[in-house]
Enzyme design. Structure first.
Site, PDB file in Angstrom:
ATOM      1  N   GLU A  97      30.610   7.410  -5.962  1.00  0.00           N
ATOM      2  CA  GLU A  97      31.290   8.378  -5.743  1.00  0.00           C
ATOM      3  C   GLU A  97      30.715   9.734  -6.356  1.00  0.00           C
ATOM      4  OE1 GLU A  97      33.047   5.802  -6.612  1.00  0.00           O
ATOM      5  OE2 GLU A  97      34.347   5.786  -4.681  1.00  0.00           O
ATOM      6  N   HIS A 141      46.038   4.144  -7.910  1.00  0.00           N
ATOM      7  CA  HIS A 141      46.016   4.838  -6.322  1.00  0.00           C
ATOM      8  C   HIS A 141      46.921   5.723  -6.284  1.00  0.00           C
ATOM      9  CE1 HIS A 141      43.010   1.707  -6.041  1.00  0.00           C
ATOM     10  NE2 HIS A 141      42.413   2.305  -5.048  1.00  0.00           N
TER      11      HIS A 141
END
Lengths: 328, 325
Positions: free
Chosen positions: A60, A129
């Site tokens: 990322e 999440h």
């Protein structure tokens, strides 16, 4: 106008901008052959090919860094981070690089890029999440941050973000992807960054919200109308820059405010907006500003306890009633 | 057996390498003086000792090639063509600086000469270099992106992510590791399991080599060859240049972790007098001609200091400028 989902509106925005401008490229984890974890990039590789629509490694920080470099090199890249949670791995490139490169280099380069990030809670995905990290980005000067609530805004804001010469973080709410709405077909339909919108007009109290919180606020306003309380729902749409003018205009009309935020309460955007309202509208406020926030806890998995951690229609209704009764 | 200099470059080019190394050293030593006087503040990381790397490498690249570096980057910017006076003014924090006084020593940037920045988060420039290389390829430009970094950067995630990415996407990036053997005060074998840095690229299928970073000609030849390979193949390549900084990590560091013997050994390999000796021995130039070059460099640096001293401070209103387009 045609009816479509938030997901399809985003997809259409990407396609239109890629057709319009050959320097627009799209990359991210699983965006090409798999067509995106949330299928926002469906059909892109088929139409535009693998040089413009690229799968990336699970890296990322480097996804964002490559996006910065490509923007510096003359492209308009649109990166997807699979979810906002993974943006925490990229905070070095976002905060130390993306937000600062233009100013620390004396304005000698622009970074016309977009980093898209699905986010938000409510799908029982547990602590790692389900985060709402919008405030993390709002805190950092040098970034634009948008977070649409409707399919039309999703399309118009993404197109504006791609055309903008500043780095834009584009949040998308995972629970809104299937929501439907009327979307203008005009390929030049743009929603300006930095402008809120009154999604429902009212005169007794303003509910300031964004993204999925706007959807809940509209439901709450509908219920409250039946009880004779007239709510104005102000959808921020852009979180950076905040539309102070739009916020204050609504508060000056109603005299009361409830700010709804999905993020954690402590140092959340609700605190920032409340503070700005007190600073600018204290003279006409008829009651203290109320906040409806995500609970200050790591998100639990179980449905029955997850649901109380995120603002709901009922908690918004409750807050509006309190602010209606509140006095200084 | 050393290659004869004239086999490598014409005389004028050979002398230019000397001038660039001498100018870099003069500039850095002047910076140290200005720091001591309080005219330069903040962090100041000097390049003295490493000149052969910036000078040799820049000579081996094309003017269109991008250069990115870390925070010990004054010489890279100047050798590429940044005006010394505007670099000095930047270090003084003046409005006439390369970045209007907003970047300082660690954040030089000059897109007019394709110098795409000094970055001060260790390893931050890796992915940005990869992105620039992608943009070049996408736009069909004949451009190599040269990414400079130190030995301390090779244990950052971005190093591994970016090497993998550059090879995976087949991008024209030339990675140049300036191994001066110390990440601040930690010697390379105390931070890297495999201290032979160029060997670490095998995991990413990127060819690599090691070069003597105290020898400007060796660096030039290696980088020229590598850049040609990158240009022809479109694939990344990796060079490790073994070098040494004669000063501490920054002006705040007296460098006590290095032994006097080690320091002396490397000082004896100072790239500037060593190269002067070769130029004289091979009859490329005369002592008088070198003296003239040196005098010219000193004058340039003196002018840079005067320019920086006499330049105005940024206006207060400048703090709100350049953040957004």
């Amino acid at each position: 106008m045609s009816e479509m989902t938030y997901r399809d509106a985003l997809n259409l925005a990407l396609k239109e901008e890629m057709r319009r401008d050959p320097t627009v490229v799209v990359w991210g984890e699983d965006v090409a052959l798999y067509e995106g974890s949330f299928k926002v990039t469906r059909g892109l590789v088929a139409e535009f090919g693998e040089e413009r629509v690229k799968d990336t490694p699970i890296s990322e920080n480097t996804i964002v860094g490559v996006t910065i470099g490509a923007a510096m090199g003359g492209l308009r890249p649109v990166a997807e981070l699979m979810t906002v949670n993974f943006a925490l791995l990229a905070m070095d490139q976002i905060v130390n690089h993306m937000s600062k490169i233009r100013s620390m280099f004396g304005g000698q380069t622009n970074l016309p890029l977009v980093v898209r990030m699905p986010g938000g809670g409510g799908s029982q995905l547990a602590a790692q999440h389900s985060q709402s990290l919008e405030t993390f980005f709002m805190h950092c000067p040098g970034l634009r941050l948008v977070y649409p609530a409707t399919p039309a805004d999703a399309k118009g804001l993404l197109k504006s973000a791609i055309r903008d010469n500043n780095p834009v973080i584009f949040l998308e709410h995972e629970l809104l992807y299937n929501s439907k709405g009327e979307v203008p077909e005009d390929p030049e339909f743009l929603v300006p960054i930095g402008k809120s919108e009154v999604k429902r007009s009212g005169d007794q109290v303003t509910i300031v919200a964004y993204a999925r919180m706007t959807v809940l606020a509209l439901q709450a306003a509908e219920d409250l109308a039946k009880e004779g309380i007239s709510c104005e729902v102000l959808d921020l749409r852009s979180l950076a820059p905040l539309d102070d003018e739009g916020i204050m205009a609504s508060i000056r009309k109603t005299g009361r405010a409830v700010v709804v935020e999905e993020c954690w309460r402590t140092c959340g955007l609700g605190a920032e907006i409340s503070s700005r309202i007190f600073e600018n509208c204290f003279d006409i406020l008829q009651a203290p500003v109320q906040r409806v926030s995500g609970l200050d806890v790591p998100m639990p998995y179980s449905r029955e306890i997850e649901k109380i951690c995120i603002p709901r229609k009922e908690t918004i209704v409750q807050a509006v009633k309190e602010v209606m009764q509140g006095k200084f | 057996m050393e290659t004869k200099l004239r086999m490598v470059l014409p005389d004028q080019e050979l002398l230019k390498l000397y001038e660039q190394m001498f100018l870099s050293r003069e500039f850095e030593e002047s910076c140290a003086e200005q720091y001591t006087k309080g005219h330069i503040t903040g962090f100041l990381h000097l390049y003295s000792g490493q000149e052969a790397v910036a000078v040799g490498a820049t000579a081996g690249l094309h003017r269109d090639d991008y250069i990115l570096s870390a925070y010990r980057e004054h010489a890279q910017a100047i050798v590429r063509g940044a005006e010394p006076k505007r670099v000095m003014a930047e270090l003084f924090g003046k409005a006439t600086g390369l970045c209007k006084g907003k970047g300082g020593s660690m954040h030089l940037f000059d897109p007019a000469i394709n110098f795409m920045g000094g970055y001060a988060i260790v390893g931050g420039q890796f992915p940005i270099s990869v992105g620039l290389a992608f943009a070049s390829r996408y736009r069909g430009e004949d451009r190599v992106t040269a990414c400079f970094f130190g030995d301390g950067a090779v244990n950052q995630g971005t190093f591994h992510e970016s090497l993998n990415w550059a090879r995976l996407w087949e991008l024209p990036v030339l990675f140049i590791c300036e191994n001066n053997f110390y990440g601040i005060g930690t010697e390379v074998h105390r931070s890297s399991a495999l201290a032979s840095i160029h060997r670490r690229t095998c995991g990413y299928d990127i060819p690599s080599e090691k070069v003597d970073g105290m020898d400007v000609i060796a660096v030039y030849k290696a980088v020229k060859h590598a850049a040609e390979k990158v240009r022809e193949s479109g694939l990344p390549y990796f060079i490790e240049a073994a070098t040494y900084r004669f000063r501490g990590h920054s002006m705040a560091d007296p460098g006590k972790y290095r032994s006097a013997a080690e320091h002396e050994l490397w000082k004896s390999r100072d790239p500037i007098p060593g190269y002067a000796k070769r130029l004289l021995e091979e009859g490329i130039t005369t002592r008088e001609a070198l003296d003239a070059i040196e005098a010219r460099c000193k004058a340039t640096v003196e002018e840079a200091v005067v320019f920086a001293e006499q330049s105005p401070w940024p206006e207060e209103s400048e703090v709100w400028e350049d953040i957004y387009v």
